[in-house]
Scaffold this motif. Structure first.
Motif, PDB file in Angstrom:
ATOM      1  N   TYR A 104       0.825  -1.202   0.000  1.00  0.00           N
ATOM      2  CA  TYR A 104       0.000   0.000   0.000  1.00  0.00           C
ATOM      3  C   TYR A 104       0.862   1.257   0.000  1.00  0.00           C
ATOM      4  CZ  TYR A 104      -2.352   4.061   1.743  1.00  0.00           C
ATOM      5  OH  TYR A 104      -2.770   5.351   1.887  1.00  0.00           O
ATOM      6  N   TYR A 105       1.904   1.274   0.823  1.00  0.00           N
ATOM      7  CA  TYR A 105       2.705   2.490   0.946  1.00  0.00           C
ATOM      8  C   TYR A 105       3.505   2.788  -0.315  1.00  0.00           C
ATOM      9  CZ  TYR A 105       1.639   3.411   5.825  1.00  0.00           C
ATOM     10  OH  TYR A 105       0.994   3.738   6.985  1.00  0.00           O
ATOM     11  N   VAL A 106       3.597   1.813  -1.229  1.00  0.00           N
ATOM     12  CA  VAL A 106       4.223   2.085  -2.517  1.00  0.00           C
ATOM     13  C   VAL A 106       3.443   3.178  -3.251  1.00  0.00           C
ATOM     14  CG1 VAL A 106       4.663   1.124  -4.813  1.00  0.00           C
ATOM     15  CG2 VAL A 106       5.296  -0.180  -2.778  1.00  0.00           C
ATOM     16  N   VAL A 107       2.116   3.182  -3.085  1.00  0.00           N
ATOM     17  CA  VAL A 107       1.259   4.133  -3.809  1.00  0.00           C
ATOM     18  C   VAL A 107       1.528   5.577  -3.394  1.00  0.00           C
ATOM     19  CG1 VAL A 107      -1.117   4.822  -4.311  1.00  0.00           C
ATOM     20  CG2 VAL A 107      -0.513   2.392  -4.186  1.00  0.00           C
ATOM     21  N   PRO A 108       1.378   5.962  -2.117  1.00  0.00           N
ATOM     22  CA  PRO A 108       1.608   7.372  -1.770  1.00  0.00           C
ATOM     23  C   PRO A 108       3.039   7.837  -2.000  1.00  0.00           C
ATOM     24  CG  PRO A 108       1.305   6.053   0.222  1.00  0.00           C
ATOM     25  CD  PRO A 108       0.940   5.193  -0.936  1.00  0.00           C
TER      26      PRO A 108
END
Length: 325
Positions: A104-108
């Motif tokens: 998930y944190y790849v996105v932001p």
């Protein structure tokens, strides 16, 4: 994630489970989360209008606007995905596991890196337009901008994977209990690569643009009486106004992004998902809301396009050739 002893366990059957935030704390934060979700909605809608406007109207198909389109795409995903999910994460348990937490944190991180890259492209575009106008049409073409934007996004994705490599190899290594979603990245590396270097480039280019724009403005005032130069003076004035407007975008970007990266100055590593990091992140994401608001204030073409979009006139035959500029 804040561990509240008064709350229920995220996973009652596990001894290492985190605790849910108490109902009392949720009620106190109701207004805050309502504002966050409204901000997410506003960010999504406004940036969607920018995307539709630049994509639909042929008059807006310029190199500069294609950079703004790329910026609007990153801001759109911040509004529709990042702000709502992180708002939800800040008050509930993470139930998707350690691997999905890292994914998930790849996105932001990718979106933030791409936004910074777009700001650098905007600065380069204005630098060439103001400081080397004779070669602007040949150097800054739609093809060149397309390649530059693609490199910006691919580079952002590659940088994100390099930054999070250890977390991808060993997911969950920074969590203190089950139901928590935090990861550690090198704050120093992120500070230098995504903030100090790009911001230095942006500031240097815009200082040069400012100096040249001031000298050109003086020259235009001294030659405005010459009727033969009215067309060229008008063109140069338009370029200077564009540089000023995009300069506002860059200044707002610096105001929103600086607090987050100032946190990196206090220590080596940055705990992504911690309360402090989330607070700074939301302020940084607010930049995605402000960008289209700036367009509405300073760009007449955006106001005209927005009116045509909201009145559904874009569905009429030939609407893409409408006079926007």
């Amino acid at each position: 994630m804040e561990i509240n002893t008064a709350g229920e366990l995220c996973f009652p059957h596990l001894n290492d489970s985190c605790r849910r935030p108490s109902a009392h704390s949720r009620s106190q934060a109701a207004i805050v989360y309502t504002l966050l979700y409204l901000t997410a909605l506003l960010t999504t809608v406004l940036n969607l209008l920018v995307i539709i406007a630049i994509s639909h109207f042929r008059q807006l198909h310029s190199p500069t606007n294609f950079i703004l389109l790329s910026l609007a795409v990153s801001d759109f995903f911040v509004g529709i995905l990042v702000i709502p999910v992180e708002s939800h994460m800040s008050r509930t348990c993470w139930v998707l596991g350690d691997i999905m937490c890292v994914v998930y944190y790849v996105v932001p991180v990718t979106l933030v890196s791409a936004s910074v890259g777009n700001m650098v492209l905007i600065s380069v575009d204005r630098y060439v337009a103001i400081c080397d106008p004779m070669h602007y049409q040949t150097r800054i073409t739609v093809k060149v901008i397309g390649i530059s934007v693609a490199v910006c996004w691919l580079g952002s994705l590659l940088y994100t994977f390099c930054l999070m490599y250890e977390n991808l190899v060993e997911p969950g290594r920074d969590t203190s209990c089950r139901g928590e979603c935090v990861i550690t990245v090198s704050g120093e590396a992120d500070l230098v690569i995504v903030f100090i270097i790009p911001v230095t480039v942006i500031i240097v280019l815009y200082l040069r643009v400012f100096v040249v724009a001031v000298s050109q403005a003086r020259a235009m005032r001294s030659h405005i009486h010459n009727q033969q130069s009215v067309v060229s003076v008008t063109a140069r004035k338009s370029e200077i106004n564009a540089a000023r407007n995009l300069g506002v975008v860059v200044v707002v970007f610096l105001i929103c992004y600086s607090p987050y990266y100032c946190v990196s100055l206090t220590g080596g590593n940055l705990l992504i998902g911690s309360p402090t990091e989330m607070l700074m992140s939301f302020w940084m994401y607010f930049n995605s809301t402000l960008n289209p608001v700036i367009y509405a204030l300073f760009y007449p073409w955006f106001r005209k396009a927005m009116k045509l979009i909201l009145t559904l006139k874009i569905f009429k035959p030939g609407s893409c050739d409408a006079q926007i500029l």
